[in-house]
Design a protein around this motif. Sequence first.
Motif, PDB file in Angstrom:
ATOM      1  N   VAL A  27      54.494  45.217  58.016  1.00 25.24           N
ATOM      2  CA  VAL A  27      53.323  45.692  57.000  1.00 25.24           C
ATOM      3  C   VAL A  27      53.101  44.439  56.070  1.00 25.24           C
ATOM      4  O   VAL A  27      54.223  44.028  55.391  1.00 25.24           O
ATOM      5  CB  VAL A  27      53.619  46.838  56.242  1.00 25.24           C
ATOM      6  N   ILE A  28      51.818  44.115  55.985  1.00 28.53           N
ATOM      7  CA  ILE A  28      51.530  43.192  54.863  1.00 28.53           C
ATOM      8  C   ILE A  28      50.780  43.698  53.850  1.00 28.53           C
ATOM      9  O   ILE A  28      50.247  44.650  53.797  1.00 28.53           O
ATOM     10  CB  ILE A  28      50.902  41.918  55.455  1.00 28.53           C
ATOM     11  N   SER A  29      50.776  42.963  52.635  1.00 29.23           N
ATOM     12  CA  SER A  29      50.082  43.647  51.472  1.00 29.23           C
ATOM     13  C   SER A  29      48.672  42.608  51.496  1.00 29.23           C
ATOM     14  O   SER A  29      48.648  41.687  52.102  1.00 29.23           O
ATOM     15  CB  SER A  29      50.767  43.395  49.968  1.00 29.23           C
ATOM     16  N   VAL A  30      47.647  43.311  50.966  1.00 33.05           N
ATOM     17  CA  VAL A  30      46.239  42.784  51.027  1.00 33.05           C
ATOM     18  C   VAL A  30      45.836  42.873  49.389  1.00 33.05           C
ATOM     19  O   VAL A  30      46.469  43.547  48.693  1.00 33.05           O
ATOM     20  CB  VAL A  30      45.292  43.440  51.939  1.00 33.05           C
ATOM     21  N   ASP A  31      44.786  42.107  49.083  1.00 25.96           N
ATOM     22  CA  ASP A  31      44.299  42.051  47.785  1.00 25.96           C
ATOM     23  C   ASP A  31      43.302  43.022  47.538  1.00 25.96           C
ATOM     24  O   ASP A  31      42.230  42.723  48.454  1.00 25.96           O
ATOM     25  CB  ASP A  31      44.083  40.680  47.368  1.00 25.96           C
ATOM     26  N   ARG A  32      43.273  43.792  46.635  1.00 25.49           N
ATOM     27  CA  ARG A  32      42.007  44.757  46.458  1.00 25.49           C
ATOM     28  C   ARG A  32      41.641  44.186  45.147  1.00 25.49           C
ATOM     29  O   ARG A  32      42.210  43.886  44.047  1.00 25.49           O
ATOM     30  CB  ARG A  32      42.386  46.371  46.263  1.00 25.49           C
ATOM     31  N   VAL A  33      40.159  44.300  44.902  1.00 23.09           N
ATOM     32  CA  VAL A  33      39.555  44.028  43.658  1.00 23.09           C
ATOM     33  C   VAL A  33      39.747  45.246  42.681  1.00 23.09           C
ATOM     34  O   VAL A  33      39.451  46.480  42.974  1.00 23.09           O
ATOM     35  CB  VAL A  33      38.010  43.593  43.854  1.00 23.09           C
ATOM     36  N   VAL A  34      39.842  44.930  41.750  1.00 21.73           N
ATOM     37  CA  VAL A  34      40.092  45.828  40.562  1.00 21.73           C
ATOM     38  C   VAL A  34      39.158  46.215  39.953  1.00 21.73           C
ATOM     39  O   VAL A  34      38.115  45.261  39.605  1.00 21.73           O
ATOM     40  CB  VAL A  34      41.400  45.491  39.308  1.00 21.73           C
ATOM     41  N   CYS A  35      38.479  47.463  39.899  1.00 22.80           N
ATOM     42  CA  CYS A  35      37.259  47.776  39.272  1.00 22.80           C
ATOM     43  C   CYS A  35      37.178  48.528  38.054  1.00 22.80           C
ATOM     44  O   CYS A  35      38.451  49.132  37.697  1.00 22.80           O
ATOM     45  CB  CYS A  35      36.506  48.751  40.254  1.00 22.80           C
ATOM     46  N   ASP A  36      36.234  48.528  37.140  1.00 15.02           N
ATOM     47  CA  ASP A  36      36.252  49.209  35.776  1.00 15.02           C
ATOM     48  C   ASP A  36      35.924  50.568  36.039  1.00 15.02           C
ATOM     49  O   ASP A  36      35.885  51.067  37.154  1.00 15.02           O
ATOM     50  CB  ASP A  36      35.388  48.511  35.018  1.00 15.02           C
ATOM     51  N   SER A  37      35.805  51.483  34.981  1.00 13.25           N
ATOM     52  CA  SER A  37      35.654  52.936  35.048  1.00 13.25           C
ATOM     53  C   SER A  37      34.375  53.308  35.919  1.00 13.25           C
ATOM     54  O   SER A  37      34.023  54.358  36.253  1.00 13.25           O
ATOM     55  CB  SER A  37      35.843  53.676  33.812  1.00 13.25           C
ATOM     56  N   TYR A  38      33.090  52.152  35.967  1.00  9.40           N
ATOM     57  CA  TYR A  38      31.970  52.776  36.434  1.00  9.40           C
ATOM     58  C   TYR A  38      31.892  51.932  38.082  1.00  9.40           C
ATOM     59  O   TYR A  38      30.960  52.337  38.403  1.00  9.40           O
ATOM     60  CB  TYR A  38      30.987  51.926  35.852  1.00  9.40           C
ATOM     61  N   GLY A  39      33.203  51.545  38.451  1.00  7.70           N
ATOM     62  CA  GLY A  39      33.297  51.169  39.721  1.00  7.70           C
ATOM     63  C   GLY A  39      32.922  49.690  40.166  1.00  7.70           C
ATOM     64  O   GLY A  39      32.554  49.411  41.054  1.00  7.70           O
ATOM     65  N   ASN A  40      32.621  49.015  38.878  1.00  8.12           N
ATOM     66  CA  ASN A  40      32.151  47.542  38.877  1.00  8.12           C
ATOM     67  C   ASN A  40      33.182  46.533  39.007  1.00  8.12           C
ATOM     68  O   ASN A  40      34.430  46.904  38.375  1.00  8.12           O
ATOM     69  CB  ASN A  40      31.144  47.235  37.755  1.00  8.12           C
ATOM     70  N   PRO A  41      33.346  45.800  39.864  1.00  8.06           N
ATOM     71  CA  PRO A  41      34.311  44.831  39.802  1.00  8.06           C
ATOM     72  C   PRO A  41      34.636  43.977  38.733  1.00  8.06           C
ATOM     73  O   PRO A  41      33.720  43.638  37.826  1.00  8.06           O
ATOM     74  CB  PRO A  41      33.863  43.677  40.882  1.00  8.06           C
ATOM     75  N   THR A  42      35.833  43.676  38.210  1.00  9.61           N
ATOM     76  CA  THR A  42      36.294  43.138  37.119  1.00  9.61           C
ATOM     77  C   THR A  42      36.585  41.644  37.357  1.00  9.61           C
ATOM     78  O   THR A  42      37.027  41.239  38.209  1.00  9.61           O
ATOM     79  CB  THR A  42      37.561  43.727  36.332  1.00  9.61           C
ATOM     80  N   PHE A  43      36.247  40.877  36.230  1.00 12.59           N
ATOM     81  CA  PHE A  43      36.627  39.445  36.298  1.00 12.59           C
ATOM     82  C   PHE A  43      37.446  38.905  35.230  1.00 12.59           C
ATOM     83  O   PHE A  43      37.478  39.537  34.342  1.00 12.59           O
ATOM     84  CB  PHE A  43      35.269  38.619  36.294  1.00 12.59           C
ATOM     85  N   HIS A  44      38.300  37.862  35.743  1.00 11.74           N
ATOM     86  CA  HIS A  44      39.047  37.205  34.730  1.00 11.74           C
ATOM     87  C   HIS A  44      37.826  36.349  33.758  1.00 11.74           C
ATOM     88  O   HIS A  44      36.933  36.114  34.103  1.00 11.74           O
ATOM     89  CB  HIS A  44      39.876  36.109  35.230  1.00 11.74           C
ATOM     90  N   VAL A  45      38.302  35.912  32.629  1.00 12.02           N
ATOM     91  CA  VAL A  45      37.728  34.820  31.972  1.00 12.02           C
ATOM     92  C   VAL A  45      37.111  33.495  32.526  1.00 12.02           C
ATOM     93  O   VAL A  45      36.166  32.927  32.229  1.00 12.02           O
ATOM     94  CB  VAL A  45      38.250  34.557  30.391  1.00 12.02           C
ATOM     95  N   THR A  46      38.076  33.275  33.671  1.00 13.87           N
ATOM     96  CA  THR A  46      37.681  32.116  34.597  1.00 13.87           C
ATOM     97  C   THR A  46      36.576  32.399  35.642  1.00 13.87           C
ATOM     98  O   THR A  46      35.768  31.596  36.169  1.00 13.87           O
ATOM     99  CB  THR A  46      38.674  31.611  35.347  1.00 13.87           C
ATOM    100  N   GLY A  47      36.140  33.730  35.567  1.00 12.46           N
ATOM    101  CA  GLY A  47      35.207  34.211  36.624  1.00 12.46           C
ATOM    102  C   GLY A  47      35.645  34.632  37.861  1.00 12.46           C
ATOM    103  O   GLY A  47      34.889  34.987  38.825  1.00 12.46           O
TER     104      GLY A  47
END
Length: 136
Positions: A27-47
């Motif tokens: 089994v390998i791990s994959v990266d999932r995008v973290v979303c806010d409480s409204y389901g919108n993707p979240t971004f670092h200050v770097t974009g």
Amino acid sequence: MMRVFADALDENGIPITDENGDVTRSVISVDRVVCDSYGNPTFHVTGDLVTESITEIPCSYRTATGGIKDSGDVFHSDFKMSTPMLATNLEEGTIVEITDKTHRFLAVVKKMTTYNWGTNIWIDRYGNEQSPLQSS
């Protein structure tokens, strides 16, 4: 749930095999995008998207497709799966394990497309239900 597998490799990049000569998968791990409480993707200050590493991907069946045409590409798949937005690209031929309320089966990724709200993955069944997997 969906889990993604890759061939286990030794320190020289050679596939590890069992006593029968079959390649061992893990089994390998994959990266999932973290979303806010409204389901919108979240971004670092770097974009860059904020992601987290997971080994089990929540998923649901979108359709039993049989054969589909999507954006000009014609291909066959048994199912289209819907998942949260993934930042890891699953190449065609990647082996996944799908577990739902009544079945467990292996499948092969045919295509993956990520949209602004999630990811669709088209898969073909691979082998029999309840297929045993060698995993570490």
